[in-house]
Design an enzyme around this catalytic site. Sequence first.
Site, mmCIF file in Angstrom:
data_model
loop_
_atom_site.group_PDB
_atom_site.id
_atom_site.type_symbol
_atom_site.label_atom_id
_atom_site.label_comp_id
_atom_site.label_asym_id
_atom_site.label_seq_id
_atom_site.Cartn_x
_atom_site.Cartn_y
_atom_site.Cartn_z
ATOM 1 N N GLU A 210 0.704 -1.500 0.029
ATOM 2 C CA GLU A 210 -0.097 -0.228 0.236
ATOM 3 C C GLU A 210 1.173 1.334 -0.371
ATOM 4 O O GLU A 210 0.421 2.224 -0.011
ATOM 5 C CB GLU A 210 -0.612 -0.205 1.368
ATOM 6 C CG GLU A 210 0.149 -0.255 2.607
ATOM 7 C CD GLU A 210 -1.330 0.045 3.739
ATOM 8 O OE1 GLU A 210 -2.005 0.986 3.522
ATOM 9 O OE2 GLU A 210 -0.634 -0.919 4.030
ATOM 10 N N CYS B 274 -3.873 -2.907 4.458
ATOM 11 C CA CYS B 274 -2.814 -4.205 4.440
ATOM 12 C C CYS B 274 -3.146 -5.485 4.483
ATOM 13 O O CYS B 274 -2.632 -6.909 4.105
ATOM 14 C CB CYS B 274 -2.631 -4.272 6.147
ATOM 15 S SG CYS B 274 -2.129 -2.892 7.009
ATOM 16 N N THR C 154 3.177 3.634 15.861
ATOM 17 C CA THR C 154 3.097 1.680 15.059
ATOM 18 C C THR C 154 3.542 2.163 13.546
ATOM 19 O O THR C 154 2.417 1.564 13.063
ATOM 20 C CB THR C 154 0.855 2.251 15.145
ATOM 21 O OG1 THR C 154 0.739 3.510 14.881
ATOM 22 C CG2 THR C 154 1.023 2.025 17.308
ATOM 23 N N SER D 270 -10.298 2.699 13.728
ATOM 24 C CA SER D 270 -9.905 1.175 12.810
ATOM 25 C C SER D 270 -9.520 -0.028 14.072
ATOM 26 O O SER D 270 -9.960 -0.497 13.421
ATOM 27 C CB SER D 270 -8.209 2.087 12.768
ATOM 28 O OG SER D 270 -7.075 1.873 13.240
ATOM 29 N N HIS E 176 -2.880 -9.905 11.749
ATOM 30 C CA HIS E 176 -2.096 -8.780 11.912
ATOM 31 C C HIS E 176 -1.867 -8.303 12.773
ATOM 32 O O HIS E 176 -2.532 -7.929 13.872
ATOM 33 C CB HIS E 176 -3.952 -7.795 10.440
ATOM 34 C CG HIS E 176 -3.436 -6.515 11.547
ATOM 35 N ND1 HIS E 176 -2.133 -6.368 9.795
ATOM 36 C CD2 HIS E 176 -4.288 -5.407 10.093
ATOM 37 C CE1 HIS E 176 -1.725 -5.087 10.077
ATOM 38 N NE2 HIS E 176 -2.506 -4.099 10.224
ATOM 39 N N LYS F 194 -5.658 -8.174 22.280
ATOM 40 C CA LYS F 194 -7.813 -7.589 21.739
ATOM 41 C C LYS F 194 -8.354 -8.614 20.492
ATOM 42 O O LYS F 194 -8.976 -8.902 21.086
ATOM 43 C CB LYS F 194 -7.695 -6.112 20.850
ATOM 44 C CG LYS F 194 -7.475 -5.110 22.190
ATOM 45 C CD LYS F 194 -7.651 -3.714 21.130
ATOM 46 C CE LYS F 194 -6.528 -2.937 21.882
ATOM 47 N NZ LYS F 194 -7.443 -2.360 23.048
HETATM 48 P P1 HMG Z 1 -3.937 6.359 21.525
HETATM 49 O O1 HMG Z 1 -4.127 7.517 21.611
HETATM 50 O O2 HMG Z 1 -2.290 6.379 22.080
HETATM 51 O O3 HMG Z 1 -4.451 5.144 22.393
HETATM 52 O O4 HMG Z 1 -3.613 5.861 20.479
HETATM 53 P P2 HMG Z 1 -4.307 5.011 23.794
HETATM 54 O O5 HMG Z 1 -4.573 6.571 24.673
HETATM 55 O O6 HMG Z 1 -5.622 4.686 24.289
HETATM 56 O O7 HMG Z 1 -3.483 3.754 24.831
HETATM 57 C C1 HMG Z 1 -3.335 2.691 23.896
HETATM 58 C C2 HMG Z 1 -3.280 1.800 25.191
HETATM 59 O O8 HMG Z 1 -1.687 1.976 25.693
HETATM 60 C C3 HMG Z 1 -4.235 2.000 26.217
HETATM 61 O O9 HMG Z 1 -4.747 0.138 26.244
HETATM 62 C C4 HMG Z 1 -4.038 2.545 27.273
HETATM 63 O O10 HMG Z 1 -4.555 2.043 28.167
HETATM 64 C C5 HMG Z 1 -2.725 2.358 27.516
HETATM 65 P P3 HMG Z 1 -5.742 -0.476 25.995
HETATM 66 O O11 HMG Z 1 -6.607 0.696 26.335
HETATM 67 O O12 HMG Z 1 -6.027 0.149 23.956
HETATM 68 O O13 HMG Z 1 -5.572 -1.322 25.998
HETATM 69 N N1 HMG Z 1 -1.266 2.985 28.225
HETATM 70 C C6 HMG Z 1 -0.439 2.674 28.766
HETATM 71 N N2 HMG Z 1 -0.186 1.519 28.893
HETATM 72 C C7 HMG Z 1 1.097 0.895 30.290
HETATM 73 N N3 HMG Z 1 1.527 1.977 30.245
HETATM 74 C C8 HMG Z 1 0.763 3.780 30.401
HETATM 75 C C9 HMG Z 1 -0.033 3.599 29.414
HETATM 76 N N4 HMG Z 1 -0.699 5.020 28.872
HETATM 77 C C10 HMG Z 1 -1.660 4.783 27.838
HETATM 78 N N5 HMG Z 1 1.349 5.250 30.740
HETATM 79 C C11 HMG Z 1 -3.817 3.711 18.876
HETATM 80 C C12 HMG Z 1 -3.504 4.283 19.889
HETATM 81 C C13 HMG Z 1 -3.642 2.789 18.272
HETATM 82 C C14 HMG Z 1 -4.959 3.701 18.104
HETATM 83 C C15 HMG Z 1 -2.628 4.599 17.599
HETATM 84 O O14 HMG Z 1 -1.621 4.409 17.543
HETATM 85 C C16 HMG Z 1 -3.009 4.407 16.256
HETATM 86 O O15 HMG Z 1 -3.439 5.772 15.460
HETATM 87 N N6 HMG Z 1 -2.668 3.705 15.480
HETATM 88 C C17 HMG Z 1 -2.415 3.899 14.229
HETATM 89 C C18 HMG Z 1 -4.393 2.745 13.449
HETATM 90 C C19 HMG Z 1 -3.641 1.692 13.922
HETATM 91 O O16 HMG Z 1 -2.589 1.157 14.600
HETATM 92 N N7 HMG Z 1 -5.053 1.324 14.146
HETATM 93 C C20 HMG Z 1 -4.680 -0.954 14.231
HETATM 94 C C21 HMG Z 1 -6.173 -1.085 13.789
HETATM 95 S S1 HMG Z 1 -5.848 -0.751 12.297
HETATM 96 C C22 HMG Z 1 -5.401 -1.438 10.839
HETATM 97 O O17 HMG Z 1 -4.350 -2.928 12.177
HETATM 98 C C23 HMG Z 1 -4.756 -1.219 9.954
HETATM 99 C C24 HMG Z 1 -3.562 -0.672 9.681
HETATM 100 O O18 HMG Z 1 -2.695 -1.434 9.508
HETATM 101 C C25 HMG Z 1 -3.424 -0.290 8.028
HETATM 102 C C26 HMG Z 1 -4.064 -1.303 6.728
HETATM 103 O O19 HMG Z 1 -4.889 -1.936 6.940
HETATM 104 O O20 HMG Z 1 -3.436 -0.293 5.731
HETATM 105 C C27 HMG Z 1 -3.461 0.394 10.433
#
Ligand code: HMG
Length: 406
Positions: free
Chosen positions: A83, A115, A158, A208, A240, A249
């Site tokens: 991609e 992906c 990520t 996502s 994935h 999850k």
């Molecule tokens: P964020 O704002 O960092 O999320 O974004 P958060 O505040 O929810 O924190 C993430 C986790 O860290 C949470 O755990 C928090 O509790 C934990 P969860 O509730 O999920 O179990 N946390 C801590 N843990 C330990 N110590 C701490 C602490 N503080 C917080 N101190 C997000 C996270 C993944 C949304 C962001 O990184 C993002 O947008 N990433 C890109 C999108 C992505 O990867 N999406 C995944 C699904 S889509 C997919 O897989 C397709 C893709 O590969 C693309 C394609 O298909 O081409 C992306």
Amino acid sequence: MRSTIGIDSLALGVPRGHLDLRDLAAARGVPASKYLDGIGTHRMAIAAADEDPVTLAASAARRAFALSGLDPKEIGLCVVGTETAVDHSKPIAAFLHGLLGLPSACRIFETKHACFGGTAGLLNALDWIASGSARGRSALVVCADVARYAPGSPGEPTQGAGAVAMIVSERPRLIELDVGRSGAYARDVHDFWRPLHSKDAAVDGQLSVQCYLDALAGAYGEWRRDEPADAEPLARTCYHVPYGKMARKAHRRRRMIDGLDEASADATFAAEVASSLLLPAQIGNVYTGSLYVALASLLHAEARAIEGQRVGLFSYGSGCVAEFFAGRVAAGAGELVARLDLDAPVRASTRLTMAEYEAIRSADAGADRRAAPPSAALHLGASEQPVAFLGVDTADRRIYGLATPS
Ligand code: HMG
């Protein structure tokens, strides 16, 4: 004898450098535990200006051939899932065809669906062999990507980059895949996208995650419907892996669909999934390659112990599409895996400083406009020297050649 089709050889290609997420956390003022435990990634591979999906794909494919004793001349189909293509028209498969010296009697193309593009290529290769079109030849399927989000955005930890090359054939030595038996799911959503003018992906992060889990439920439900009641259970499942926590999850959701309560579902994670997340935690998101980095990780850690056992595979592509399918680890896979030295490219990668990472990111925009040296070679040659993107010529043609030793 039963005809089997699947992955006969597999190898990774990763950039020379990686960023340690403790360094990124310190620079962004975030506790390191958020990235290491909350996201579940320890390092992310960072592609430099002379590394792109073509060079990563070529490195992975060369390893897959060299270490398994197969010959590029046996390939009749070459599909590259990506991609982060380098050209709107010319596919990475065409660059690979030249660099690897594939035969002229060969079908080559590139597939895109976020992906999922690599899985589209892999499933196509299985059908090509099962239909008889292969006539004894093998397929080369490569997943190659450079995952980028804007610096400072939630997506930044990520990122990642790399390629996975798989040689698909009859009587595979690594994993036999179930042909014609998968569960699919699709829906039109804007969870993640990349406008044509941008190298960085745009994403609605929380949406996502939800779309991924909904797609898993849909695809796994479809797959499960055709499972006989007395089917042998899946010993392991690879998901994935945009980041490790996402796979955790996903596994919880899948095992709850199987009827386990949350605690019992989580209790199966260590045995059924953990080993598949070791390499992804060192590389980050490889988009199309992420599921297959997880499979490489599983085989690297456990191939010998799980020979003959069933493995589930879940592929997700934003936008979105998903497919759940399964296979069986081949007898003798452990011995070949030891020879393939799957994590060698990851071991060889060096830690970048934060300043080096930021310099690479800010040079990104101009990287594709660099002028290639006038004497650039167009063929790979026999050496083991890595392939590099040398720049573009006066007509904007991308030129690749052997990297200059540093
Ligand atoms: P964020 O704002 O960092 O999320 O974004 P958060 O505040 O929810 O924190 C993430 C986790 O860290 C949470 O755990 C928090 O509790 C934990 P969860 O509730 O999920 O179990 N946390 C801590 N843990 C330990 N110590 C701490 C602490 N503080 C917080 N101190 C997000 C996270 C993944 C949304 C962001 O990184 C993002 O947008 N990433 C890109 C999108 C992505 O990867 N999406 C995944 C699904 S889509 C997919 O897989 C397709 C893709 O590969 C693309 C394609 O298909 O081409 C992306």
